[in-house]
Write an enzyme that holds these catalytic residues in place. Structure first.
Site, PDB file in Angstrom:
ATOM      1  N   TYR A  50       0.691  -1.343   0.091  1.00 18.35           N
ATOM      2  CA  TYR A  50       0.024  -0.087  -0.018  1.00 18.35           C
ATOM      3  C   TYR A  50       0.893   1.203  -0.064  1.00 18.35           C
ATOM      4  CZ  TYR A  50      -4.072  -2.849   0.126  1.00 18.35           C
ATOM      5  OH  TYR A  50      -5.084  -3.967  -0.376  1.00 18.35           O
ATOM      6  N   ARG A 109       1.490   1.881  -3.569  1.00 16.60           N
ATOM      7  CA  ARG A 109       0.547   2.536  -4.338  1.00 16.60           C
ATOM      8  C   ARG A 109       0.390   3.927  -3.730  1.00 16.60           C
ATOM      9  NH1 ARG A 109      -3.986  -1.552  -3.795  1.00 16.60           N
ATOM     10  NH2 ARG A 109      -5.265   0.246  -4.942  1.00 16.60           N
ATOM     11  N   GLN A 150     -15.303   2.332  -6.377  1.00 15.38           N
ATOM     12  CA  GLN A 150     -14.803   1.327  -5.729  1.00 15.38           C
ATOM     13  C   GLN A 150     -13.087   1.578  -5.634  1.00 15.38           C
ATOM     14  OE1 GLN A 150     -15.853  -2.721  -8.058  1.00 15.38           O
ATOM     15  NE2 GLN A 150     -16.363  -0.992  -9.389  1.00 15.38           N
ATOM     16  N   ASN A 151     -12.830   2.547  -6.200  1.00 15.66           N
ATOM     17  CA  ASN A 151     -11.198   3.047  -6.149  1.00 15.66           C
ATOM     18  C   ASN A 151     -11.056   3.543  -4.730  1.00 15.66           C
ATOM     19  OD1 ASN A 151     -11.165   2.311  -8.674  1.00 15.66           O
ATOM     20  ND2 ASN A 151     -11.341   4.573  -9.635  1.00 15.66           N
ATOM     21  N   ASP A 170      -8.354   5.651  -4.653  1.00 10.78           N
ATOM     22  CA  ASP A 170      -7.657   6.706  -4.850  1.00 10.78           C
ATOM     23  C   ASP A 170      -8.588   7.967  -4.490  1.00 10.78           C
ATOM     24  OD1 ASP A 170      -9.138   7.949  -7.135  1.00 10.78           O
ATOM     25  OD2 ASP A 170      -8.028   6.278  -8.112  1.00 10.78           O
ATOM     26  N   HIS A 179     -14.472   0.719  -0.998  1.00  8.37           N
ATOM     27  CA  HIS A 179     -13.700  -0.178  -0.554  1.00  8.37           C
ATOM     28  C   HIS A 179     -12.259   0.480   0.119  1.00  8.37           C
ATOM     29  CE1 HIS A 179     -14.197  -3.166  -4.056  1.00  8.37           C
ATOM     30  NE2 HIS A 179     -15.194  -3.172  -3.128  1.00  8.37           N
ATOM     31  N   GLY A 202     -15.202   2.084 -16.208  1.00 11.65           N
ATOM     32  CA  GLY A 202     -13.926   1.488 -15.827  1.00 11.65           C
ATOM     33  C   GLY A 202     -13.772   0.449 -14.828  1.00 11.65           C
ATOM     34  N   THR A 203     -14.915  -0.467 -14.864  1.00 11.44           N
ATOM     35  CA  THR A 203     -14.760  -1.731 -13.955  1.00 11.44           C
ATOM     36  C   THR A 203     -15.066  -2.880 -14.649  1.00 11.44           C
ATOM     37  OG1 THR A 203     -15.951  -2.582 -12.045  1.00 11.44           O
ATOM     38  CG2 THR A 203     -16.992  -1.006 -13.125  1.00 11.44           C
ATOM     39  N   SER A 204     -14.456  -3.991 -14.132  1.00  7.58           N
ATOM     40  CA  SER A 204     -14.546  -5.392 -14.765  1.00  7.58           C
ATOM     41  C   SER A 204     -16.002  -6.000 -14.192  1.00  7.58           C
ATOM     42  CB  SER A 204     -13.473  -6.116 -14.675  1.00  7.58           C
ATOM     43  OG  SER A 204     -13.255  -6.226 -13.201  1.00  7.58           O
TER      44      SER A 204
HETATM   45  P1  OAD Z   1     -10.300  -4.100 -12.639  1.00  6.67           P
HETATM   46  O1  OAD Z   1      -9.137  -4.322 -12.812  1.00  6.67           O
HETATM   47  O2  OAD Z   1     -11.211  -5.559 -12.321  1.00  6.67           O
HETATM   48  O3  OAD Z   1     -11.042  -3.590 -14.063  1.00  6.67           O
HETATM   49  C1  OAD Z   1     -10.824  -2.500 -14.604  1.00  6.67           C
HETATM   50  C2  OAD Z   1     -11.453  -2.422 -15.780  1.00  6.67           C
HETATM   51  O4  OAD Z   1     -11.137  -0.924 -16.363  1.00  6.67           O
HETATM   52  C3  OAD Z   1     -11.446  -3.246 -16.918  1.00  6.67           C
HETATM   53  O5  OAD Z   1     -12.891  -3.796 -17.264  1.00  6.67           O
HETATM   54  C4  OAD Z   1     -10.855  -2.440 -17.913  1.00  6.67           C
HETATM   55  O6  OAD Z   1     -11.452  -3.037 -19.434  1.00  6.67           O
HETATM   56  C5  OAD Z   1     -11.117  -1.097 -17.502  1.00  6.67           C
HETATM   57  N1  OAD Z   1     -10.148  -0.091 -18.210  1.00  6.67           N
HETATM   58  C6  OAD Z   1      -8.988  -0.183 -18.432  1.00  6.67           C
HETATM   59  N2  OAD Z   1      -8.486   0.915 -18.682  1.00  6.67           N
HETATM   60  C7  OAD Z   1      -9.445   1.773 -18.942  1.00  6.67           C
HETATM   61  C8  OAD Z   1      -9.524   3.209 -19.550  1.00  6.67           C
HETATM   62  N3  OAD Z   1      -8.619   3.762 -19.817  1.00  6.67           N
HETATM   63  N4  OAD Z   1     -10.961   3.628 -19.523  1.00  6.67           N
HETATM   64  C9  OAD Z   1     -11.808   2.910 -18.989  1.00  6.67           C
HETATM   65  N5  OAD Z   1     -12.016   1.682 -18.616  1.00  6.67           N
HETATM   66  C10 OAD Z   1     -10.466   0.984 -18.606  1.00  6.67           C
HETATM   67  O7  OAD Z   1     -10.861  -3.122 -11.576  1.00  6.67           O
HETATM   68  P2  OAD Z   1     -12.201  -3.069 -10.715  1.00  6.67           P
HETATM   69  O8  OAD Z   1     -13.512  -3.530 -11.602  1.00  6.67           O
HETATM   70  O9  OAD Z   1     -12.070  -1.409 -10.275  1.00  6.67           O
HETATM   71  O10 OAD Z   1     -10.947  -4.242  -4.662  1.00  6.67           O
HETATM   72  O11 OAD Z   1     -11.851  -3.813  -9.675  1.00  6.67           O
HETATM   73  C11 OAD Z   1     -12.671  -4.058  -8.632  1.00  6.67           C
HETATM   74  C12 OAD Z   1     -12.065  -4.242  -7.345  1.00  6.67           C
HETATM   75  O12 OAD Z   1     -11.096  -5.434  -7.316  1.00  6.67           O
HETATM   76  C13 OAD Z   1     -11.121  -3.111  -6.924  1.00  6.67           C
HETATM   77  O13 OAD Z   1     -11.809  -2.049  -6.132  1.00  6.67           O
HETATM   78  C14 OAD Z   1     -10.150  -3.930  -6.048  1.00  6.67           C
HETATM   79  C15 OAD Z   1      -9.803  -5.237  -6.770  1.00  6.67           C
HETATM   80  O14 OAD Z   1      -9.606  -6.277  -6.045  1.00  6.67           O
HETATM   81  C16 OAD Z   1     -10.129  -4.174  -3.599  1.00  6.67           C
HETATM   82  O15 OAD Z   1      -8.951  -4.165  -3.481  1.00  6.67           O
HETATM   83  C17 OAD Z   1     -10.893  -4.558  -2.435  1.00  6.67           C
END
Ligand code: OAD
Length: 228
Positions: free
Chosen positions: A53, A56, A86-87, A89, A104, A170-172
């Protein structure tokens, strides 16, 4: 005023220079989350967890919000905007957004390991072994780790259920309960999902998928919503 709820994930901060988790260059492709982001990891090797951490947090002090964060601020000219992120930052806050709920946790905060209500702002990147709360116990990152409760999920679900427009950026959408929040939004309201790899989402009504990077897709959508 109509309410827009924006659910964001790591992808919105990618163009600022922060790594996502599950992309090919993401953190969970380089490290095992079980070793760094779980209560078991903290019990086993707290120094390793603090280092992860700290690394980061150091990076976070070096980066700036991008066009997507700033575009969401502009939405406040016409809408009641509530961000659920979920970020960990603080780029939404630094861009100027008024209402940001962190699901988170927050990287720039630390909390007590004996009393979770004792939360402290960190003004430097480094949290060390021996840094203690006012009750004398070690401080830990103010982060929701895998296997821990998500205390903010109830207010987040309530906010989601009051949305007139729901935007996901921007979330998976694989980490629950966050990924389920869109299910609380009304069936009839417009929903948008901006993510270059967003095509896999199914079963959501009135969903417009925008397969673009946040820095391009969010300003375009905001322009449209402000002129509607
Ligand atoms: P992920 O890394 O799972 O997903 C990131 C998403 O961002 C993917 O769908 C990418 O396609 C997309 N992406 C990448 N570059 C991008 C861009 N320039 N513009 C838009 N989208 C883009 O991250 P999260 O979904 O945020 O939790 O992950 C969820 C949680 O899992 C996080 O909060 C964290 C992690 O483990 C904890 O640490 C508790």
């Amino acid at each position: 005023m109509e309410r827009i709820v924006v659910l964001t994930g790591a992808g919105i901060s990618a163009e600022s220079g922060l790594q996502t988790f599950r992309d090919s260059d993401g953190l969970w492709n380089k490290y095992r989350f079980e070793d760094l982001a779980s209560p078991q990891a903290w019990a086993r090797d707290p120094e390793l967890v603090l280092d992860f951490y700290n690394m980061r947090r150091k990076k976070l002090f070096e980066v700036e919000p991008n066009a997507a964060h700033y575009a969401i601020v502009k939405l406040e000219e016409k809408y009641d905007v509530q961000i659920i992120t979920q970020n960990v930052d603080d780029l939404h806050e630094r861009a100027g957004s008024s209402r940001v709920l962190h699901l988170h946790g927050e990287l720039k905060k630390a909390r007590s390991t004996v009393d979770e209500t004792l939360v402290y702002e960190l003004d430097s990147w480094e949290l060390k072994m021996g840094d203690k709360c006012e009750k004398g116990s070690q401080l830990r990152p103010h982060i929701v780790w895998f296997g821990e409760m998500v205390p903010m999920i109830e207010p987040a679900a309530q906010i989601s259920s009051t949305a007139d427009i729901f935007i996901v950026v921007g979330t998976s959408m694989v980490v629950y309960p966050a990924a389920g929040l869109i299910g609380y939004a009304g069936n009839e309201i417009p929903k948008y999902y901006i993510d270059p790899k967003a095509s896999h989402v199914g079963g959501i009504s009135n969903l417009t998928v925008i397969t673009k990077k946040a820095g391009e897709g969010v300003p375009e959508l905001v322009k449209k919503l402000l002129s509607d």
